[in-house]
Write an enzyme that holds these catalytic residues in place. Structure first.
Site, mmCIF file in Angstrom:
data_model
loop_
_atom_site.group_PDB
_atom_site.id
_atom_site.type_symbol
_atom_site.label_atom_id
_atom_site.label_comp_id
_atom_site.label_asym_id
_atom_site.label_seq_id
_atom_site.Cartn_x
_atom_site.Cartn_y
_atom_site.Cartn_z
ATOM 1 N N ASP A 48 0.751 -1.261 0.000
ATOM 2 C CA ASP A 48 0.000 0.000 0.000
ATOM 3 C C ASP A 48 0.778 1.306 0.000
ATOM 4 O O ASP A 48 0.477 2.207 -0.748
ATOM 5 C CB ASP A 48 -0.929 0.024 1.213
ATOM 6 C CG ASP A 48 -1.874 -1.152 1.223
ATOM 7 O OD1 ASP A 48 -1.812 -1.985 0.311
ATOM 8 O OD2 ASP A 48 -2.688 -1.239 2.149
ATOM 9 N N GLU A 92 1.699 -8.521 11.687
ATOM 10 C CA GLU A 92 1.441 -8.221 10.272
ATOM 11 C C GLU A 92 2.765 -7.984 9.528
ATOM 12 O O GLU A 92 2.952 -8.453 8.415
ATOM 13 C CB GLU A 92 0.540 -6.975 10.202
ATOM 14 C CG GLU A 92 0.020 -6.655 8.825
ATOM 15 C CD GLU A 92 -0.835 -5.375 8.816
ATOM 16 O OE1 GLU A 92 -0.993 -4.734 9.875
ATOM 17 O OE2 GLU A 92 -1.328 -5.016 7.744
#
Ligand code: 9YW
Length: 433
Positions: free
Chosen positions: A168, A400
């Site tokens: 992202d 993550e």
């Protein structure tokens, strides 16, 4: 290892929501496209039924034109922004009438995930029968890409939003954002109520993200209009590698199923063209790695990311190219003081070891590198990637993303973003098998 395996299963079962999985609680409360593929690989090792449901649920949200959205909003939740009210993908005439979703996609992993599930399966006829019931949807998705996302017929599909890349806030996008001057949007971030803001994109970055979506919305998410007007239009080596790997998987699976000669022929044609363009247009002879190409501004983006190495997973690179990739990886990313593989070039000034895709290690990219390097015969380096991945998870938990600097793992918090993150668990489980 047994404990780590059990822990991974606990994470996956904890994030399972009756038909699909969330990437992690609170931060990401819906189904994400490429997450769902990686998660299915994890489940395939101990609960094939859940793996099959995970993929089938995602495919159930496919649009009439073959498009598969990046988020499927199965439930209402106010812990995530931007939700369905912002995306308004129903503006597109082909959008799903059954599910609310975004109007953008994510890397096409589903094809190779089906092949992974087949390889893992202990009941191959049953798994092949399941694959037979869903494979045409994945083929239709590839057809959507080649027919709508490749305006110059190069065999390289574009992404129109950084969220489509899966990586992202990579520094790769900085120069594109510098060509835009979006307004300041009024919105309430939800991610930074769950995760430290220093580990997430800035508000100004979010202005860019929302602005690109608004342009797409103004044109009802029309692919032609997006290709013509989106300030962000990129050919991404990771995204295209996933498509190529999935094309190859569909060919193998259709051959096992039998018939489907026309589809096998088409997939082979797509792949030949795509591999050629990857090795000409997206391969940088000077850097000796694959790079992104800015299709809007017609120029390569000459930075090295973990995506630059992903073609090894998809049998795209020649042995000489792999030799070059490995040298770059070891020189810039692989010092004794670092875990492989940082998501962005640690020798570049844009590197930030804590911030999301601007530096930290991600388990899904490591899994692809591990597989690819092993296949090309770099067993020692592949083993190092595997060992590093196990070690960061053992030390910090199923986060993550992770700091690549070894000393941080010995002295402080080195796992970032969401905790009990599904694909970290799923792919670690696969690596341990
Ligand atoms: C967001 C769900 C997603 C991943 C992406 C990752 C992150 C979501 O989480 O994006 O809101 O920024 O970058 O790859 O699919 O796990």
């Amino acid at each position: 290892m047994k404990n780590l395996e059990n822990e991974a299963k606990r994470v996956l079962l904890g994030n399972w929501k009756d038909g699909f999985s969330v990437p992690c609680a609170n931060l990401y409360p819906f189904q994400w496209k490429w997450d769902s593929g990686f998660i299915a690989i994890g489940f395939a090792h101990f609960d094939m039924d859940k793996a099959e449901k995970e993929v089938a649920t995602l495919l159930d949200a496919q649009w009439d034109n073959g498009f598969i959205p990046h988020i499927v909003f199965h439930t209402k939740s106010d812990t995530y922004f931007p939700g369905p009210e912002f995306h308004q993908s129903e503006l597109h005439p082909d959008s799903s009438k059954k599910y609310k979703s975004t109007g953008m996609t994510q890397p096409p992993v589903t094809g190779f995930v089906l092949e992974e599930m087949y390889n893992i399966s202990k009941d191959k006829p049953a798994t092949l029968a399941y694959i037979n019931s869903v494979i045409d949807k994945v083929y239709h998705n590839h057809q959507y890409f080649y027919e709508n996302r490749d305006p110059h017929q190069e065999g390289l599909v574009y992404i129109y939003h950084n969220w489509e890349s899966g990586t992202d806030n990579s520094p790769i996008w900085d120069d594109i954002f510098a060509t835009m001057n979006p307004p300041h949007y009024e919105f309430t971030r939800r991610d930074t109520t769950h995760v430290d803001a220093s580990e997430r994109p800035t508000n100004r970055e979010y202005d860019h993200y929302l602005h690109i979506i608004n342009i797409a919305k103004e044109h009802n998410y029309s692919d032609e209009k997006i290709a013509e007007l989106s300030p962000f239009l990129v050919q991404d080596p990771l995204f295209n590698s996933m498509l190529i790997k999935s094309n190859e998987a569909l060919i193998n699976l259709y051959k096992m199923i039998g018939g489907n000669d026309d589809k096998i022929k088409q997939l082979t044609e797509w792949n030949t063209k795509s591999v050629h363009s990857m090795n000409t247009k997206l391969y940088d002879e000077n850097l000796k790695v694959y790079v992104h190409y800015d299709l809007r501004n017609n120029k390569p983006i000459p930075f090295i990311t973990s995506s630059s190495f992903s073609p090894v997973f998809a049998n795209i690179a020649t042995p000489e190219q792999v030799e070059g990739l490995v040298t770059v990886m070891l020189d810039k990313f692989g010092g004794e003081d670092k875990y492989l593989c940082a998501s962005f070039d640690p020798t570049n000034e844009r590197y930030n070891p804590k911030k999301y895709w601007r530096g930290p290690v991600w388990v899904n990219l490591n899994w692809m590198l591990y597989r690819g390097l092993r296949k090309y015969g770099y067993s020692e380096l592949a083993e190092r990637v595997k060992k590093d991945t196990i070690e960061i998870v053992e030390k910090s938990g199923f986060y993550e993303y992770f700091d690549a600097r070894k000393e941080i793992h010995n002295t402080g918090k080195a796992g970032y973003g969401g905790g009990d993150f599904s694909w970290s668990a799923a792919l670690l489980l696969d690596m341990l098998k």
